[in-house]
Write a protein that holds these residues in place. Structure first.
Motif, mmCIF file in Angstrom:
data_model
loop_
_atom_site.group_PDB
_atom_site.id
_atom_site.type_symbol
_atom_site.label_atom_id
_atom_site.label_comp_id
_atom_site.label_asym_id
_atom_site.label_seq_id
_atom_site.Cartn_x
_atom_site.Cartn_y
_atom_site.Cartn_z
ATOM 1 N N TYR A 127 0.859 -1.182 0.000
ATOM 2 C CA TYR A 127 0.000 0.000 0.000
ATOM 3 C C TYR A 127 0.888 1.221 0.000
ATOM 4 C CZ TYR A 127 -3.309 3.475 1.729
ATOM 5 O OH TYR A 127 -4.081 4.587 1.866
ATOM 6 N N PRO A 128 0.624 2.265 -0.708
ATOM 7 C CA PRO A 128 -0.578 2.619 -1.436
ATOM 8 C C PRO A 128 -0.674 2.016 -2.837
ATOM 9 C CG PRO A 128 0.910 4.500 -1.419
ATOM 10 C CD PRO A 128 1.546 3.413 -0.606
ATOM 11 N N VAL A 129 0.437 1.737 -3.493
ATOM 12 C CA VAL A 129 0.400 1.089 -4.805
ATOM 13 C C VAL A 129 1.238 -0.185 -4.698
ATOM 14 C CG1 VAL A 129 0.927 1.311 -7.254
ATOM 15 C CG2 VAL A 129 0.180 3.316 -5.983
ATOM 16 N N PRO A 130 0.628 -1.355 -4.800
ATOM 17 C CA PRO A 130 1.352 -2.600 -4.536
ATOM 18 C C PRO A 130 2.351 -2.988 -5.618
ATOM 19 C CG PRO A 130 -0.910 -3.065 -5.174
ATOM 20 C CD PRO A 130 -0.789 -1.574 -5.070
ATOM 21 N N GLU A 131 3.405 -3.643 -5.166
ATOM 22 C CA GLU A 131 4.358 -4.301 -6.075
ATOM 23 C C GLU A 131 3.777 -5.685 -6.349
ATOM 24 O OE1 GLU A 131 8.857 -3.998 -5.375
ATOM 25 O OE2 GLU A 131 7.975 -3.433 -3.458
#
Length: 172
Positions: A127-131
């Motif tokens: 989070y906030p933008v997943p790998e």
């Protein structure tokens, strides 16, 4: 999920001066020569594995000491939060609460290890933008894996920590 360490309950996490008391040797690493060694760790992290012998370095993210949640740099959210996650792991090792699970010494048992074996761990930002497709090494430059993972007004991050485990199989 393992909740062994909660930074909100740790008084040394919010106060770098208090964090100095259990680890006074971090003063040894606050000099230009020790900081220059971190350049080699950053390069090694970028192309493969971090250098475990440079346990005071977190590669391109900065230094691990003091083991507190205070960071002076003006780096990105991905870099700062990765460094904080790594510092918390290093604090667990320093307090003898974490074990070495890779290498010849850890084949049939996991010994308590006072410094962080950085090559034993990998991280995924959730989070906030997943790998989703890969993970990153400790100290790997955020330019390579996560500078674009910042969302304005969202400064929190959640990481999944992966730990390698070498095991010993006995056949009878």
């Amino acid at each position: 999920m393992d909740l062994l360490y909660i930074s909100e309950l740790d008084p040394t996490w919010t106060d770098p001066e208090l964090a100095f008391l259990p680890t006074p040797k971090h003063v040894i690493f606050a000099n230009p020569a020790a900081m220059a060694a971190c350049v080699a760790d950053a390069a090694a992290s970028a192309v493969g594995k971090p250098i475990d012998q440079l346990y005071w370095c977190a590669g391109a993210w900065g230094q691990l000491y003091p083991l507190s949640g205070y960071i002076e740099s003006k780096s990105s959210i991905a870099t700062k939060t990765s460094l904080l996650a790594t510092r918390s792991i290093a604090a667990l090792h320093r307090r003898l609460l974490a074990r070495q699970t890779t290498g010849d010494q850890a084949l049939c048992s996991a010994p308590i290890f006072p410094t962080i074996p950085k090559s034993q761990y990998k991280m995924n930002m959730m989070y906030p933008v997943p790998e989703r497709q890969s993970s990153h090494e400790i100290g790997e430059s955020a330019i390579k894996w996560g500078e674009w993972r910042n969302i304005p007004s969202k400064e929190d991050a959640v990481y999944m920590l992966w730990r390698y485990n070498d095991c010993c199989v006995t056949y009878y």
